[in-house]
Structures are given as structure tokens and as C-alpha cells.
Write a protein that holds these residues in place. Sequence first.
Motif, PDB file in Angstrom:
ATOM      1  N   UNK A 166       8.466  45.033  55.216  1.00 49.78           N
ATOM      2  CA  UNK A 166       7.171  45.180  55.898  1.00 49.78           C
ATOM      3  C   UNK A 166       7.313  45.989  57.179  1.00 49.78           C
ATOM      4  N   UNK A 167       8.439  45.876  57.824  1.00 51.80           N
ATOM      5  CA  UNK A 167       8.683  46.590  59.077  1.00 51.80           C
ATOM      6  C   UNK A 167       8.749  48.102  58.849  1.00 51.80           C
TER       7      UNK A 167
ATOM      8  N   UNK B  58      12.856  36.066  52.320  1.00 50.91           N
ATOM      9  CA  UNK B  58      12.015  36.117  53.517  1.00 50.91           C
ATOM     10  C   UNK B  58      12.466  37.231  54.466  1.00 50.91           C
ATOM     11  N   UNK B  59      13.754  37.304  54.741  1.00 51.46           N
ATOM     12  CA  UNK B  59      14.274  38.337  55.646  1.00 51.46           C
ATOM     13  C   UNK B  59      14.103  39.718  55.025  1.00 51.46           C
ATOM     14  N   UNK B  60      14.442  39.845  53.755  1.00 48.62           N
ATOM     15  CA  UNK B  60      14.302  41.144  53.088  1.00 48.62           C
ATOM     16  C   UNK B  60      12.846  41.603  53.080  1.00 48.62           C
ATOM     17  N   UNK B  61      11.922  40.681  52.823  1.00 48.11           N
ATOM     18  CA  UNK B  61      10.485  41.024  52.848  1.00 48.11           C
ATOM     19  C   UNK B  61      10.051  41.430  54.244  1.00 48.11           C
TER      20      UNK B  61
ATOM     21  N   UNK C 163      11.215  37.058  63.205  1.00 51.68           N
ATOM     22  CA  UNK C 163      11.801  36.716  61.910  1.00 51.68           C
ATOM     23  C   UNK C 163      12.517  35.372  61.952  1.00 51.68           C
ATOM     24  N   UNK C 164      13.367  35.185  62.938  1.00 52.51           N
ATOM     25  CA  UNK C 164      14.115  33.924  63.029  1.00 52.51           C
ATOM     26  C   UNK C 164      13.174  32.757  63.297  1.00 52.51           C
ATOM     27  N   UNK C 165      12.227  32.918  64.207  1.00 53.53           N
ATOM     28  CA  UNK C 165      11.275  31.833  64.478  1.00 53.53           C
ATOM     29  C   UNK C 165      10.380  31.563  63.273  1.00 53.53           C
TER      30      UNK C 165
ATOM     31  N   UNK D  41      22.373  32.595  58.253  1.00 58.84           N
ATOM     32  CA  UNK D  41      22.289  33.498  57.102  1.00 58.84           C
ATOM     33  C   UNK D  41      21.294  34.618  57.394  1.00 58.84           C
ATOM     34  N   UNK D  42      20.141  34.260  57.940  1.00 60.28           N
ATOM     35  CA  UNK D  42      19.133  35.269  58.277  1.00 60.28           C
ATOM     36  C   UNK D  42      19.680  36.233  59.334  1.00 60.28           C
ATOM     37  N   UNK D  43      20.327  35.696  60.345  1.00 60.01           N
ATOM     38  CA  UNK D  43      20.901  36.510  61.420  1.00 60.01           C
ATOM     39  C   UNK D  43      21.861  37.553  60.850  1.00 60.01           C
ATOM     40  N   UNK D  44      22.706  37.122  59.936  1.00 53.95           N
ATOM     41  CA  UNK D  44      23.685  38.028  59.343  1.00 53.95           C
ATOM     42  C   UNK D  44      23.028  39.129  58.506  1.00 53.95           C
ATOM     43  N   UNK D  45      21.856  38.862  57.962  1.00 57.10           N
ATOM     44  CA  UNK D  45      21.153  39.858  57.135  1.00 57.10           C
ATOM     45  C   UNK D  45      20.399  40.887  57.976  1.00 57.10           C
ATOM     46  N   UNK D  46      20.109  40.545  59.204  1.00 61.49           N
ATOM     47  CA  UNK D  46      19.347  41.464  60.055  1.00 61.49           C
ATOM     48  C   UNK D  46      20.244  42.598  60.542  1.00 61.49           C
ATOM     49  N   UNK D  47      19.776  43.830  60.414  1.00 63.09           N
ATOM     50  CA  UNK D  47      20.575  44.964  60.894  1.00 63.09           C
ATOM     51  C   UNK D  47      20.809  44.881  62.402  1.00 63.09           C
ATOM     52  N   UNK D  48      21.951  45.397  62.834  1.00 63.67           N
ATOM     53  CA  UNK D  48      22.309  45.361  64.251  1.00 63.67           C
ATOM     54  C   UNK D  48      21.329  46.139  65.122  1.00 63.67           C
ATOM     55  N   UNK D  49      20.663  47.128  64.548  1.00 58.33           N
ATOM     56  CA  UNK D  49      19.741  47.942  65.340  1.00 58.33           C
ATOM     57  C   UNK D  49      18.295  47.418  65.312  1.00 58.33           C
ATOM     58  N   UNK D  50      18.102  46.193  64.815  1.00 66.35           N
ATOM     59  CA  UNK D  50      16.769  45.580  64.804  1.00 66.35           C
ATOM     60  C   UNK D  50      16.288  45.341  66.222  1.00 66.35           C
ATOM     61  N   UNK D  51      15.005  45.542  66.425  1.00 63.55           N
ATOM     62  CA  UNK D  51      14.426  45.301  67.743  1.00 63.55           C
ATOM     63  C   UNK D  51      14.383  43.807  68.035  1.00 63.55           C
TER      64      UNK D  51
END
Length: 92
Positions: free
Chosen positions: A90-91, A83-86, A54-56, A37-47
Motif C-alpha cells: 500500500x505504501x 499484514x506487513x507485506x500488505x 505498522x508496528x502499532x 517478526x514484523x520489525x525484521x520484515x520492514x526494510x531498513x530505509x522505511x520511514x
Amino acid sequence: MKDLLNVQDYLFAVQDVGDWEGEEEHVAETLNDLIHIAWDRLPDDSECEFIDETINGIWEHLRGDMAVIEADFEELVDWVTHYVDSSLDEKM
């Protein structure tokens, strides 16, 4: 970049989660679902480093927390979404 990583590298096997009083399989499955679920929320251009942190961080926050067993799955989904949105906020 997300395409340089593989979500499979972050998933847990039963033996990875430690002792959960016989609930190790449930804990591993729940964590893996939350990671997806977290992976799917992360934008493709995330470093890569941000994705890794984030995942760890999901395991860091939930390790030893009985909520993994006791909470409704939807509550855990709400938590990981927040958690992912926060983390993304923050990023920025």
C-alpha cells in the motif's frame, strides 16, 4: 529510517496487554514475538512514521482478539507476514 528507532520501544509488558483471563503473559510474549517478526520484515530505509503505524497496527488488529491465545503461532506468523507485506504494498 529504521536505525532511528528501537524495536524495544514497541514491546509489551504483561501489564500492558490488559485482562486476558490469566493468559496475559502468553499474550505479551506472542505479541512481542510478532513485533520482532514484523520489525525484521520492514526494510531498513522505511520511514519512521510508517514503521510506527505498522508496528502499532499489530496491536490495533489483535487487541481483544482471542486468536492471540487460540490460534497456532504459525497462523499468527502468517497473518503478521501478510499484514506487513500488505502495508508495504500500500505504501508503494
